[in-house]
Design a protein around this motif. Structure first.
Motif, PDB file in Angstrom:
ATOM      1  N   ASP A  65       0.414  10.962  26.576  1.00  0.00           N
ATOM      2  CA  ASP A  65      -0.613  10.595  27.545  1.00  0.00           C
ATOM      3  C   ASP A  65      -1.957  10.396  26.875  1.00  0.00           C
ATOM      4  N   MET A  66      -2.289  11.256  25.915  1.00  0.00           N
ATOM      5  CA  MET A  66      -3.591  11.138  25.284  1.00  0.00           C
ATOM      6  C   MET A  66      -3.701   9.838  24.511  1.00  0.00           C
ATOM      7  N   ALA A  67      -2.597   9.395  23.937  1.00  0.00           N
ATOM      8  CA  ALA A  67      -2.641   8.146  23.183  1.00  0.00           C
ATOM      9  C   ALA A  67      -3.006   6.990  24.097  1.00  0.00           C
ATOM     10  N   SER A  68      -2.405   6.960  25.311  1.00  0.00           N
ATOM     11  CA  SER A  68      -2.710   5.867  26.221  1.00  0.00           C
ATOM     12  C   SER A  68      -4.099   6.010  26.820  1.00  0.00           C
ATOM     13  N   VAL A  69      -4.479   7.255  27.159  1.00  0.00           N
ATOM     14  CA  VAL A  69      -5.810   7.481  27.699  1.00  0.00           C
ATOM     15  C   VAL A  69      -6.859   7.078  26.679  1.00  0.00           C
ATOM     16  N   MET A 109       0.821  -1.203   0.000  1.00  0.00           N
ATOM     17  CA  MET A 109       0.000   0.000   0.000  1.00  0.00           C
ATOM     18  C   MET A 109       0.859   1.259   0.000  1.00  0.00           C
ATOM     19  N   GLU A 110       0.276   2.317  -0.500  1.00  0.00           N
ATOM     20  CA  GLU A 110       0.890   3.641  -0.447  1.00  0.00           C
ATOM     21  C   GLU A 110       1.264   3.970   0.996  1.00  0.00           C
ATOM     22  N   ARG A 111       2.451   4.543   1.178  1.00  0.00           N
ATOM     23  CA  ARG A 111       2.857   4.933   2.523  1.00  0.00           C
ATOM     24  C   ARG A 111       2.411   6.357   2.800  1.00  0.00           C
ATOM     25  N   PHE A 112       1.692   6.528   3.902  1.00  0.00           N
ATOM     26  CA  PHE A 112       1.237   7.849   4.311  1.00  0.00           C
ATOM     27  C   PHE A 112       2.233   8.467   5.285  1.00  0.00           C
ATOM     28  N   TYR A 113       2.448   9.763   5.136  1.00  0.00           N
ATOM     29  CA  TYR A 113       3.283  10.513   6.066  1.00  0.00           C
ATOM     30  C   TYR A 113       2.398  11.537   6.765  1.00  0.00           C
ATOM     31  N   GLY A 114       2.275  11.399   8.071  1.00  0.00           N
ATOM     32  CA  GLY A 114       1.417  12.306   8.814  1.00  0.00           C
ATOM     33  C   GLY A 114       1.582  12.100  10.298  1.00  0.00           C
ATOM     34  N   VAL A 115       0.673  12.681  11.074  1.00  0.00           N
ATOM     35  CA  VAL A 115       0.727  12.581  12.535  1.00  0.00           C
ATOM     36  C   VAL A 115      -0.617  12.080  13.042  1.00  0.00           C
ATOM     37  N   PRO A 116      -0.622  11.360  14.176  1.00  0.00           N
ATOM     38  CA  PRO A 116      -1.880  10.844  14.713  1.00  0.00           C
ATOM     39  C   PRO A 116      -2.755  11.950  15.290  1.00  0.00           C
ATOM     40  N   PHE A 117      -4.030  11.657  15.434  1.00  0.00           N
ATOM     41  CA  PHE A 117      -4.997  12.647  15.898  1.00  0.00           C
ATOM     42  C   PHE A 117      -4.786  13.071  17.345  1.00  0.00           C
ATOM     43  N   THR A 118      -3.953  12.381  18.079  1.00  0.00           N
ATOM     44  CA  THR A 118      -3.696  12.762  19.470  1.00  0.00           C
ATOM     45  C   THR A 118      -2.509  13.715  19.596  1.00  0.00           C
ATOM     46  N   ASP A 119      -1.816  13.988  18.503  1.00  0.00           N
ATOM     47  CA  ASP A 119      -0.633  14.856  18.551  1.00  0.00           C
ATOM     48  C   ASP A 119      -1.043  16.279  18.167  1.00  0.00           C
ATOM     49  N   LEU A 120      -1.679  16.985  19.118  1.00  0.00           N
ATOM     50  CA  LEU A 120      -2.246  18.306  18.850  1.00  0.00           C
ATOM     51  C   LEU A 120      -1.197  19.306  18.371  1.00  0.00           C
ATOM     52  N   GLU A 121      -0.041  19.295  19.012  1.00  0.00           N
ATOM     53  CA  GLU A 121       1.001  20.271  18.653  1.00  0.00           C
ATOM     54  C   GLU A 121       1.444  20.101  17.207  1.00  0.00           C
ATOM     55  N   PHE A 154     -13.917   9.014  18.882  1.00  0.00           N
ATOM     56  CA  PHE A 154     -14.166  10.352  18.351  1.00  0.00           C
ATOM     57  C   PHE A 154     -14.515  11.331  19.469  1.00  0.00           C
ATOM     58  N   ASP A 155     -15.226  10.855  20.493  1.00  0.00           N
ATOM     59  CA  ASP A 155     -15.528  11.716  21.624  1.00  0.00           C
ATOM     60  C   ASP A 155     -14.238  12.167  22.300  1.00  0.00           C
ATOM     61  N   ARG A 156     -13.228  11.272  22.364  1.00  0.00           N
ATOM     62  CA  ARG A 156     -11.930  11.645  22.939  1.00  0.00           C
ATOM     63  C   ARG A 156     -11.244  12.700  22.063  1.00  0.00           C
ATOM     64  N   TYR A 157     -11.304  12.516  20.752  1.00  0.00           N
ATOM     65  CA  TYR A 157     -10.661  13.485  19.859  1.00  0.00           C
ATOM     66  C   TYR A 157     -11.321  14.860  19.975  1.00  0.00           C
ATOM     67  N   VAL A 158     -12.635  14.870  20.180  1.00  0.00           N
ATOM     68  CA  VAL A 158     -13.347  16.137  20.391  1.00  0.00           C
ATOM     69  C   VAL A 158     -12.828  16.809  21.651  1.00  0.00           C
ATOM     70  N   ARG A 159     -12.637  16.034  22.712  1.00  0.00           N
ATOM     71  CA  ARG A 159     -12.164  16.601  23.977  1.00  0.00           C
ATOM     72  C   ARG A 159     -10.737  17.139  23.854  1.00  0.00           C
ATOM     73  N   LEU A 160      -9.958  16.576  22.960  1.00  0.00           N
ATOM     74  CA  LEU A 160      -8.580  17.024  22.781  1.00  0.00           C
ATOM     75  C   LEU A 160      -8.484  18.204  21.816  1.00  0.00           C
ATOM     76  N   LEU A 161      -9.157  18.103  20.673  1.00  0.00           N
ATOM     77  CA  LEU A 161      -8.975  19.079  19.597  1.00  0.00           C
ATOM     78  C   LEU A 161      -9.991  20.206  19.602  1.00  0.00           C
ATOM     79  N   ALA A 162     -11.093  20.036  20.326  1.00  0.00           N
ATOM     80  CA  ALA A 162     -12.134  21.073  20.308  1.00  0.00           C
ATOM     81  C   ALA A 162     -12.718  21.262  21.705  1.00  0.00           C
TER      82      ALA A 162
END
Length: 434
Positions: A362-366, A226-238, A403-411
């Protein structure tokens, strides 16, 4: 593989299984007696591939198995010691029917990941594209079949001697697990899941989300390139904030894409933890790893959509009513009391979350631990009120909680569920779409 060869390997596997079980029994007799859930989880991890997958099935099935076992098997990690590269190279060349060098210009022998069924490598095709290559470990399918047949016979024997088991038919559960595990061994099916997702994106005109391209010329049933994606996970806000100006818009794109897939795609991505949901360098949202997908029956869609909408609105009464529509019950349920129990759970969750250090690590483990805990608590509330849910609901619920966790982190500062850009409505009509 010849029947004789498969039979010999199957007999060897049964012998290996019996030896590990005997060792566990001997340890117990010698005084090493952890609680039953811990003992079973440790034994499963020693038994390997099939039993690790079985442990994950238990962890994601709070509607079927006792709570203490579900909680313990959250710790059952699908990470294994890598198989040596020379062995995996042999699998690759046998599957592709040609030497590695004729297909790949570069191939890193150190795997990016090693799970119970496959290992993943970074590589470059001779045509120049950066790719990841998922290679099935040798003999995995034979091990699965041997183990699951062994378990099936054991389940039937247990059902015969203990006919009043409190859980559903054990043999039926083993049969369902077998279908799911063998599907994970079929990389053609995973490639089809990805193709279905691409088709869904095209038909809905979605250019802000994507999935990896599959290179069919370098893929087989046991190799997926598969195509290799370069990016960051949704828990890495910075890191996300260095890529996009508005992290909320990116989150809304991910949520709209996934929620729409429940309706418009043949299957939904059923493992949207942070490692499988990326913000790519060009700002698009990348969905990866389509080995685990789920499907919603048209008959349950109305209740599921109402449940999704109710979560966003924090309307606990509607959540309770939707849970009644999704599950099965033989008794009258006090909806007000059910709604109050759900609200109490969310209140406890809100009190815990502000104390968490929302750094990327921490967010990744939480995200993983807390999502599993809340999922179990919600299903447990339903069970206490006499509601029994199909396993697919637990799979769906887990993604909603991610997704509820991502909302709490990003919004955190806004009510994203009230944002007019978010397309979640309770009145979507399955029949109009299909």
């Amino acid at each position: 593989m010849s029947k004789l060869s498969a039979g010999i390997k199957g007999a060897f596997r049964i012998g290996q299984t019996v030896r590990i079980l005997a060792q566990t029994g001997a340890d117990w007799l010698m005084g090493e007696r952890p609680p039953a859930p811990i003992l079973l989880r440790q034994t499963f991890e020693r038994l390997g591939t099939t039993y690790i997958k079985l442990g994950q099935f238990i962890a994601s099935s709070p509607s079927v198995f006792p709570d203490d076992y579900v909680a313990e098997f959250q710790l059952c990690l699908d990470k294994t010691t890598p198989v040596p590269f020379y062995t995996m190279k042999r699998v690759l060349e046998q599957e592709l029917g040609k030497s590695l060098e004729t297909v790949f210009a570069e191939f890193d022998p150190v795997p990016l990941a090693s799970a119970s069924i496959a290992q993943v490598y970074a590589a470059k095709l001779v045509s120049g594209e950066d790719v990841v290559v998922k290679v099935q470990k040798p003999g995995v399918e034979n091990i699965l079949l041997t183990d699951l047949n062994f378990l099936y016979v054991g389940a039937r024997i247990l059902e015969y001697f203990v006919p009043n088991l409190s859980m559903a038919s054990l043999s039926a559960i083993v049969d369902e697990i077998q279908k799911g595990m063998l599907a994970e061994c079929d990389f053609y099916q995973e490639a089809k899941n990805i193709a279905d997702f691409h088709k869904f994106l095209d038909e809905t005109g979605n250019t802000q989300a994507t999935a990896p391209k599959v290179y069919e010329q370098a893929s087989t049933m046991r190799v997926l390139t598969m195509e290799r994606f370069y990016g960051v996970p949704f828990t890495d806000l910075e890191s996300i904030q260095h890529i996009v100006d508005d992290s909320e818009s990116t989150l809304i794109t991910a949520m709209n894409t996934w929620f729409s897939s429940l309706l418009f795609c043949d299957s939904f991505h059923a493992d949207v933890h942070a490692g499988n949901l990326l913000v790519l360098k060009d700002g698009r949202v990348g969905f990866i790893d389509f080995g685990i997908v789920g499907r919603i029956k048209p008959s349950t869609w109305e209740s599921v959509s109402k449940f999704i909408y109710a979560i966003g609105q924090e309307n606990y009464r509607e959540m309770a009513e939707a849970m009644l529509g999704i599950g099965m019950t033989d008794e009258e349920v006090n909806t007000d009391r059910l709604a109050q129990d759900i609200e109490d759970l969310y209140s406890r969750m809100d009190r815990v979350m502000p104390d968490v250090d929302l750094s990327a690590g921490d967010m990744a483990s939480v995200s993983e631990h807390e999502v599993n805990k809340v999922m179990m608590d919600l299903v447990g509330i339903g069970k206490r009120h006499g509601i029994h849910f199909p396993r697919e609901f637990a799979l769906l619920l887990k993604q909603l909680l991610y997704f509820d966790r991502y909302v709490r982190l990003l919004a955190m500062e806004s009510n994203i569920y009230m944002d007019e850009r978010l397309n979640i409505t309770p009145d979507m009509d399955w029949n109009m779409i299909h």
